[in-house]
Every structure is written in structure tokens, then in C-alpha cells.
Design a protein around this motif. Structure first.
Motif, short mmCIF file in Angstrom:
data_model
loop_
_atom_site.label_atom_id
_atom_site.label_comp_id
_atom_site.label_asym_id
_atom_site.label_seq_id
_atom_site.Cartn_x
_atom_site.Cartn_y
_atom_site.Cartn_z
N ALA A 1 37.15 27.84 40.79
CA ALA A 1 38.19 28.48 41.60
C ALA A 1 38.25 29.98 41.31
O ALA A 1 38.33 30.80 42.23
CB ALA A 1 39.54 27.83 41.31
N PHE A 2 38.18 30.35 40.03
CA PHE A 2 38.19 31.78 39.67
C PHE A 2 36.99 32.51 40.26
O PHE A 2 37.10 33.61 40.77
CB PHE A 2 38.19 31.94 38.14
N HIS A 3 35.83 31.87 40.16
CA HIS A 3 34.63 32.53 40.67
C HIS A 3 34.68 32.67 42.19
O HIS A 3 34.22 33.67 42.74
CB HIS A 3 33.37 31.81 40.19
N THR A 4 35.27 31.67 42.86
CA THR A 4 35.43 31.78 44.32
C THR A 4 36.36 32.95 44.65
O THR A 4 36.08 33.75 45.55
CB THR A 4 35.98 30.47 44.90
N CYS A 5 37.45 33.05 43.90
CA CYS A 5 38.38 34.19 44.10
C CYS A 5 37.67 35.51 43.88
O CYS A 5 37.86 36.48 44.63
CB CYS A 5 39.57 34.10 43.15
N PHE A 6 36.86 35.56 42.84
CA PHE A 6 36.13 36.79 42.54
C PHE A 6 35.24 37.19 43.71
O PHE A 6 35.25 38.34 44.16
CB PHE A 6 35.29 36.62 41.26
N GLU A 7 34.50 36.23 44.21
CA GLU A 7 33.58 36.56 45.31
C GLU A 7 34.32 36.90 46.60
O GLU A 7 33.89 37.77 47.36
CB GLU A 7 32.63 35.38 45.56
N MET A 8 35.43 36.22 46.84
CA MET A 8 36.17 36.52 48.08
C MET A 8 36.82 37.90 48.04
O MET A 8 37.10 38.48 49.08
CB MET A 8 37.23 35.45 48.34
N THR A 9 37.06 38.42 46.83
CA THR A 9 37.67 39.75 46.77
C THR A 9 36.65 40.86 46.64
O THR A 9 36.90 41.97 47.07
CB THR A 9 38.64 39.88 45.57
N THR A 10 35.50 40.57 46.04
CA THR A 10 34.59 41.66 45.72
C THR A 10 33.41 41.80 46.67
O THR A 10 32.79 42.85 46.71
CB THR A 10 34.04 41.53 44.28
N THR A 11 33.08 40.75 47.42
CA THR A 11 32.01 40.93 48.40
C THR A 11 32.60 41.62 49.63
O THR A 11 33.72 41.32 50.03
CB THR A 11 31.39 39.58 48.82
N THR A 12 31.84 42.52 50.20
CA THR A 12 32.37 43.33 51.30
C THR A 12 32.78 42.46 52.48
O THR A 12 33.76 42.73 53.13
CB THR A 12 31.29 44.31 51.79
N LYS A 13 32.02 41.45 52.75
CA LYS A 13 32.27 40.67 53.97
C LYS A 13 32.83 39.29 53.69
O LYS A 13 32.87 38.45 54.59
CB LYS A 13 30.97 40.55 54.76
N GLU B 1 42.74 37.99 55.27
CA GLU B 1 41.64 38.22 54.33
C GLU B 1 41.00 39.58 54.60
O GLU B 1 40.74 40.35 53.67
CB GLU B 1 40.57 37.11 54.47
N TYR B 2 40.81 39.88 55.88
CA TYR B 2 40.19 41.16 56.24
C TYR B 2 41.05 42.33 55.77
O TYR B 2 40.56 43.26 55.14
CB TYR B 2 39.98 41.21 57.75
N SER B 3 42.35 42.25 56.06
CA SER B 3 43.26 43.33 55.66
C SER B 3 43.33 43.47 54.14
O SER B 3 43.34 44.58 53.62
CB SER B 3 44.69 43.05 56.14
N PHE B 4 43.38 42.33 53.47
CA PHE B 4 43.51 42.35 52.01
C PHE B 4 42.37 43.16 51.38
O PHE B 4 42.61 44.02 50.53
CB PHE B 4 43.49 40.92 51.46
N ARG B 5 41.16 42.89 51.82
CA ARG B 5 40.02 43.62 51.25
C ARG B 5 40.00 45.07 51.71
O ARG B 5 39.85 45.99 50.90
CB ARG B 5 38.70 42.95 51.61
N LEU B 6 40.17 45.28 53.03
CA LEU B 6 40.08 46.65 53.54
C LEU B 6 41.17 47.54 52.95
O LEU B 6 40.90 48.66 52.53
CB LEU B 6 40.19 46.63 55.07
#
Ligand SMILES: [Zn+2]
Length: 295
Positions: A80-92, A261-266
């Protein structure tokens, strides 16, 4: 606590090697301002080996994940942590199938968890756009051959979006909301939720914005085929191509989550180091209702 700020997947793998590492992190986030027994309200506790806390008064034992969006994650905290990491740090962002394959999680389970994460990414509405703001609508999905303009219905999803501009005229922050039509009533919520009352808002000449101009500072100008809204249209183009290339099909109920998700990263692209920790904090402090809303 030692806040994890790295953007590098190897460093993430070194810091979080086991469920226990994640429990430790969660416990530090959850009880950052001290322990309060959920049953008796008592503040004294014993810390167990798995970072659970046992109340000194009533002996209630609470795990770090209890009452958070990590509660009952079927595949364990580490994944779960690793999924969170990837969802926040990968650009897309990540695809369900990519995540599922990478971590050996069933697609259905992955999908639900990723929606929980997106729900946590949803804006609090506490930081409305201010300064110079541009607003417009767009459509996604359906057949490209459907006629342009605001008059069509059909399968396309309609979105109203707003950006705050930097001094240089670039996109600083972005919010989007799914709408059912382009009426003033449907357009109003993005103003109420995401735009400050004193922001200097510019829209094109669509009549749907006129009634809202009573309560917000709105200037209407001709779009000139988007030339007057260049940054906004670039942002719209990016959202649309992200959705089209990442998700071949997005169901209407989930659509707002993808926008979150889009807004959160951008909106955090300038403060990348805090983004993973920010998400974990949201997962810990989010209301459990979210999960019920999902299923
Ligand atoms: Zn207690």
C-alpha cells in the motif's frame, strides 16, 4: 519524526522494507500530537512491538492503521505504501494493471485501493485559487465526431475547470469538477469550492457565467479560439490526453476522482518533497466514510 521526502524509488524501497516499517511511520503520523485513547480518552499508553498502543487505563489496543484509510488493506501496508509512493511521484500516475502486476495484487483489489487513494487526494477546499484565475469547460470521452460547442449531450463527460496563473502566465494550480450541463447552476460549485471571492476571474463570453458574476469578480472576454486562454487550454489538453492515454475508459462516478488525482499532483509539483508524506497524512486523517462511499 523523520519525514520521508525522497522521490527515488530505491530510497523508498530502502526506507520501507516491511509492514513493520510502514506501521512505525503510520504511528508517528497518527499520534504526532500525542496519544488519546479512542475509548476512554486517556493519554497514557504502552507502545507495543508492532507500534500499536495499549491504553494504560482501559487496556484498549489500537493499531496504527485502525481508523485510517489503510485499515483492512488486504495486501498489506508495504504494498500500500509503495502504491502511494508511485501514485504521488510518477508524473502521470499509475495504471491499475501496472500496479497489480508490479506488486502481485489482484486487479479488483488494486482498483479499489487506488480509488481510496484518489479519494484521499481530493481537495479540502481550504486553499481556493486566488489572484488571476481563468475558468472554462471541456468535454472528454465519447466519439470525437460529436459536434463541438456546448449543445451536445451524449456520452461525453462535461468538466468545468479553473486555473490560477503564475506571474509569468503559466498554470500554478488546477481544479476540475464534472458537471451535468453548462448552466450557471452547474458551473457555480467550482466557484464556491475552489475560487476565492476576491480572485480576479476571467471567462469567455458564455452566458452561464453571468449569474455567477453577482458574487464573484468575473470579467468575460472573447475566447478567440482559445488564444486568450492559452495556459488554461494547455492544461485542458494535458488533462484530456492523460485521461485518454492512461484510462481507455473512465466511468462517470469515478471521473471526479481522476480529476482529484490530477490536481493533487499538479498543484504540488512545486513542493514535490512533501507530496508522499502529505498523502500519508491524508490517508491517516481522512474520514472513514470515504470507504463506505466507494463501495
Ligand atoms: Zn482507554
Amino acid at each position: 519524526m523523520d519525514i520521508f521526502k525522497r522521490q527515488n524509488i530505491v530510497e523508498c524501497a530502502v526506507r520501507f522494507q516491511s509492514d513493520l516499517d510502514c506501521k512505525k511511520y503510520l504511528s508517528e503520523v497518527k499520534w504526532a500530537s500525542g496519544y488519546n485513547c479512542r475509548k476512554s480518552g486517556h493519554q497514557g499508553s504502552q507502545i507495543r512491538k508492532d507500534f500499536s498502543r495499549t491504553c494504560n487505563k482501559c487496556s484498549d489496543t489500537e493499531s496504527p492503521g485502525a481508523g485510517t484509510l489503510f485499515h483492512k488493506v488486504k495486501f498489506g501496508l508495504l504494498k500500500a505504501f509503495h502504491t502511494c509512493f508511485e501514485m504521488t511521484t510518477t508524473t502521470k500516475g499509475m495504471l491499475v494493471l501496472q500496479v497489480g502486476r508490479r506488486y502481485g495484487i489482484r486487479p479488483d483489489t488494486t482498483r479499489v485501493f487506488m480509488h481510496i487513494v484518489r479519494e484521499a487526494m481530493k481537495s479540502s477546499g481550504n486553499y481556493p485559487l486566488d489572484g488571476e484565475v481563468h475558468v472554462d469547460e471541456f468535454v472528454v470521452g465519447g466519439k470525437e465526431s460529436e459536434r463541438p460547442g456546448r449543445s451536445y449531450g451524449g456520452k461525453k463527460k462535461k468538466v468545468v475547470c479553473a486555473i490560477q496563473l503564475t506571474k509569468e502566465g503559466k498554470v500554478k494550480r488546477f481544479y476540475g469538477l464534472q458537471i451535468k450541463d453548462f448552466s450557471a447552476k452547474s458551473l457555480r460549485p467550482i466557484f464556491e469550492r475552489h475560487i476565492a471571492k476576491d480572485a480576479k476571474v476571467t471567462t469567455d463570453e458564455w452566458k452561464g457565467y453571468r449569474p455567477i458574476a453577482k458574487d464573484f469578480y468575473i470579467t468575460q472576454i472573447p475566447s478567440e479560439f482559445g488564444l486568450n486562454f492559452k495556459a488554461l487550454h494547455t492544461a485542458i489538453h494535458q488533462v484530456k490526453s492523460w485521461i485518454r492515454t492512461t484510462f481507455s475508459w473512465v466511468s462517470k462516478p469515478h471521473f471526479d476522482r481522476y480529476l482529484s488525482e490530477y490536481s493533487f499532483r499538479l498543484n504540488r509539483s512545486q513542493i514535490k518533497p512533501g507530496i508522499f508524506h502529505n498523502l500519508i497524512g491524508r490517508m491517516v486523517n481522512s474520514d472513514k466514510i470515504y470507504i463506505n462511499n466507494l463501495v
